[in-house]
Structures are given as C-alpha cells and as structure tokens.
Scaffold this motif. Sequence first.
Motif, PDB file in Angstrom:
ATOM      1  N   LYS A  99       0.665  -1.195  -0.042  1.00  0.00           N
ATOM      2  CA  LYS A  99       0.084   0.007   0.101  1.00  0.00           C
ATOM      3  C   LYS A  99       0.815   1.272   0.037  1.00  0.00           C
ATOM      4  CE  LYS A  99      -4.296  -1.710   1.930  1.00  0.00           C
ATOM      5  NZ  LYS A  99      -4.851  -2.471   3.138  1.00  0.00           N
ATOM      6  N   ASP A 102       1.575   2.318  -3.505  1.00  0.00           N
ATOM      7  CA  ASP A 102       0.407   2.871  -4.183  1.00  0.00           C
ATOM      8  C   ASP A 102       0.674   4.314  -3.752  1.00  0.00           C
ATOM      9  OD1 ASP A 102      -0.644   0.207  -5.080  1.00  0.00           O
ATOM     10  OD2 ASP A 102      -1.891   0.258  -3.235  1.00  0.00           O
ATOM     11  N   TYR A 103       0.882   4.509  -2.512  1.00  0.00           N
ATOM     12  CA  TYR A 103       0.878   5.957  -2.071  1.00  0.00           C
ATOM     13  C   TYR A 103       2.004   6.733  -2.865  1.00  0.00           C
ATOM     14  CZ  TYR A 103       2.672   9.859   0.925  1.00  0.00           C
ATOM     15  OH  TYR A 103       3.160  10.725   1.083  1.00  0.00           O
ATOM     16  N   LYS A 106       1.015   7.631  -6.227  1.00  0.00           N
ATOM     17  CA  LYS A 106       0.099   8.671  -6.361  1.00  0.00           C
ATOM     18  C   LYS A 106       0.585  10.144  -5.977  1.00  0.00           C
ATOM     19  CE  LYS A 106      -4.334   6.656  -5.049  1.00  0.00           C
ATOM     20  NZ  LYS A 106      -4.210   5.419  -4.091  1.00  0.00           N
ATOM     21  N   LYS A 107       1.572   9.909  -4.918  1.00  0.00           N
ATOM     22  CA  LYS A 107       2.468  11.195  -4.664  1.00  0.00           C
ATOM     23  C   LYS A 107       3.252  11.851  -5.779  1.00  0.00           C
ATOM     24  CE  LYS A 107       6.013  12.353  -1.594  1.00  0.00           C
ATOM     25  NZ  LYS A 107       7.311  12.030  -0.789  1.00  0.00           N
TER      26      LYS A 107
END
Length: 468
Positions: A99, A102-103, A106-107
Amino acid sequence: MAGPETYEVVVIGGGPGGYTAAIRAAQLGLRAALVEKEEKLGGICLNWGCIPTKALLKQAELYRLFQRAGEFGFTVGQVGFDWKKVIQRSRQVSERLSKGVDYLMKKNKVEVVRGRGCLAPGPKVEVRDTKGTVVNTLTARHVIVATGSRPQTLPGVQLDGNQIITSREAMVLDQLPKSLAIIGAGAIGVEFAYFFNAFGTQVTLLEALPQILPREDEEVAGILTKSLAKQGVQIATGVQVSSVKAGAKGMEVLYRGKEGEVVLKAEKVLMAVGVVGNIEDLGLEALGVKTVKGAVAVNERLETSAKGISAIGDVVGAPQLAHVAAAEAVAAVEFIAGHQRAPIDRSSIPFCTYCQPQVASMGLSEAQAKKAGHQVKVGRFPFSASGKALASGESEGLVKLVFDAKFGELLGASIIGAEATELIAELGLAKHLEATYEELIHTIHAHPTLSEGVMEAAGEAFGLALNL
Ligand code: NAD
C-alpha cells in the motif's frame, strides 16, 4: 510536448526496480507510467520475497530467543506459537508496504496501468488483460523493462505448489511440515532452512557446490555450517540430485553425496536453485532486444540493444537483488534524462542472508582478492571479544576484512553474526570511497557497539587491534 497518451518513460513491472524507476522519472519531471500485471505493487520483493521472509525470520529469531529466556534471567512457561498467526503477521507486513508503494505512485503522479505490458514498435507498450486482449497502448519515448524473475527448477522436476514448492508457497504453508528437503543453499535455501528448523521442522539442506552460500567467504560459510548444524539443520554439500518424486509416504529425493547414493524422505521439497529472468512474451525479439543466457543484455547505462529501451533488475541477470535493481533504476532514468553520472558501483554491492547468525559481505573475499593478484592483509575480530555482543548474548561470529597489503585499501568484507546485515553498510561506503584501514581505525566508533568490531578487524590486519 508529450500528448495525453504519450509518456516520457513507461516502466514495465512494479517491483523495487520498476517502481523506483517511475519515482525517479517523476522527480525529474518526466511523465511516467508503470505497467503492472499483478493486483499489488511491489513485485516479488514486497509481496513474496525480501519483506515477508524478513518478517518470518524475525519471528523465528524471537521464538529461539524466548527459548533462551532463562539465560537472561527470565522465568517463562512453555513457549508456544500459533502457526497461522506467524504467517498472518508476515502477510500483513507485506500488505502494508505494498500500500505504501500505491501511495508513492500517487504522490509522484505516476500513472499505474493494470495489465501485462508488451513492447511494440515506436517504442510503444501494449497492455493486455488476462485473456491476452490489448486494452491499452502507451506511446513512450523510453521504455524500461523491469519484469523481474521467477524460481527455477531442476530438469525433470515439476513444481506442483504442494509437495514440490518454491519460496512463494513455503512462506504461506497452512501447516508446519514435519520434514523438509531444501535443494540449493543460496540465500533462499539457507534462510528457509533457518526458519523452518527454528519452528521445529526436520530440515535437510542439499547444495551442489562444496559449501553452503557458495558466493560467500569459505571461512564464514564454514562458521555458518557449524552453527546451523548445531541448531539441528542436516547439511549435505557437493551433492548431485538425480530425482525428486512422490513416494509411499511423502517425497523422496535421490541424490549422490559423499556417502554415495542417498534416498532422502521428506514431507515437502523446497526448490531453491536460483531464479530465471522473466523475458518471455515481452516482444523483445521483434524489437531487436538481445538476450544472453535468459537475461536481457544491457550496457553500463542499462540500455538494451534496441533504441529507447532500457532494462533493470533481475531481468538483466546476476546479482538478482532488490537493492541492485533500485540502484539500476535510478541510474537508468538519470541516463535517460541526460545526466552526466557514473555507472553504478558494482564493486561494493552488499550481499545479505538473514538467518541467525546473519551473513553479509561486500567486495572481494580473501580467496577472490588473492585470485585477482592482490597481496592481502586480512583482519579478523571475533564477536566473542566484543563487549556489546557479550552483553546482548550474541557472541557468535566475526568480522573479517581484506585489505591490499601495499596501500592498505579495503578490498572486501565478510561478517557473520548478529546484525551483520546492518554492519555491512559502513564497509560498502568505505569501499566506495576507496578507504584504507587507516580511515576505518581513525573513525571513532561508539562504545559499546558491534560496529567496533569493524574498527578492530581493520586494526588487526595491520597489527593495531587494541582489544584482542
Ligand atoms: P542462488 O543462485 O543464490 O542459490 C541457488 C543455490 O542452489 C546455489 O548455491 C547453487 O549452487 C545451488 N544449486 C543449483 N543447482 C543445484 C542442484 N541441482 N542441487 C543442489 N544445489 C543446487 O538462488 P536462490 O537462493 O534461489 O535465490 C534466488 C535469488 O534471490 C538470488 O539472486 C538471491 O541472491 C536472491 N535472494 C536474495 C536474498 C537476500 O539478499 N537475503 C534472499 C533471497 C533471495
């Protein structure tokens, strides 16, 4: 300017090589996409390799430590474990880290495209669904292939995921096997031998070459062999496995060893004989991307033989390590961006095995240094002479450093013992900076720490050890 479906960099594969490449590209202002076929990002390392196994190995280490409670003055009852929870914790650690990736995507505004990536002229990357239908086509100025590797097996031995397994199944077994034959004593074989033995499985470790961890210093491998044997692991080196088949009760591994032909019976067999690059179904050949012995061929800039296509990580061959993949990722992207930088420094890559005692090394072993024509000076510091190691109840092992005798330059290091995998970092930096024994002994190391062993071993090589 790039259009909406055009990317400066498209990375195929979301493991530690691929996702690092995507982040570095984004940091440099390059529009980046990451194509991943699995549901979770992070590749084998995060989901089925480095991370979940390190959780399991920590649990094995703790279990063994609890059993030594009396040594530290504690009175505890019978120490037990809940196997399902042992496994569950390692899965949770993986999940959390995946996860985290994933972050990070996005960041950094990296577009994650789900599906199997395949190269097409342009270069383009066609993205296919599980049925093989092209669902997306991405135009890229540069493509980075980071598709990783998968476990190998032996000729004639079919992996079945139940009785003949790989590390992937081994880390999520429903039940602890009563007995396990492990074929191959590289990092995977040795780590799982330590893990299952610690929880009570009867483990036999079979290695074709004369020592376990064949790429490590002979002396260090010898210390580890004795330690694992003392812990209860049966070890046979120099063996030739001729067959693996199901017998009346469990599996039978037929091998020829020092004692002649042996039929080894075990509930399960773990294949740990190395990995092979995922080079299939990528359209490499059609685009003129050359492969050599199952790996994508690259130059020092990580460029393949086809213009606009780079490759990094396990798919480019040994050493197949996550930290090498990440370093290659950064380098590949920086070369694409036109940076004037040096290729990655392969002379100080750390190699770590997380059994207990841990093993870590970098640079040349004593034998390699001699073979390369160096006059060497070797320094050793046993942890039995370290105050911190004694205080921690971890006095097994040593630091062994190899120097060039003429100029005193550090050539290599091998460590076996507690926290060896952390201690090796200082030596990697020292080697990268071409440090000599003098820099190591003139750097004040905190007392009491295990790292003093590094300073002492450097001194010992030149007759300057203080605490030996
Ligand atoms: P490996 O190549 O490191 O070890 C495979 C071992 O199997 C070798 O020692 C080889 O001599 C032995 N072998 C090959 N054929 C054999 C046969 N027929 N019979 C007996 N032994 C045989 O591969 P691995 O341990 O499977 O690990 C795969 C990759 O993953 C490696 O690149 C490894 O470095 C990496 N890895 C690293 C870590 C870590 O850094 N801690 C942990 C796990 C895996």
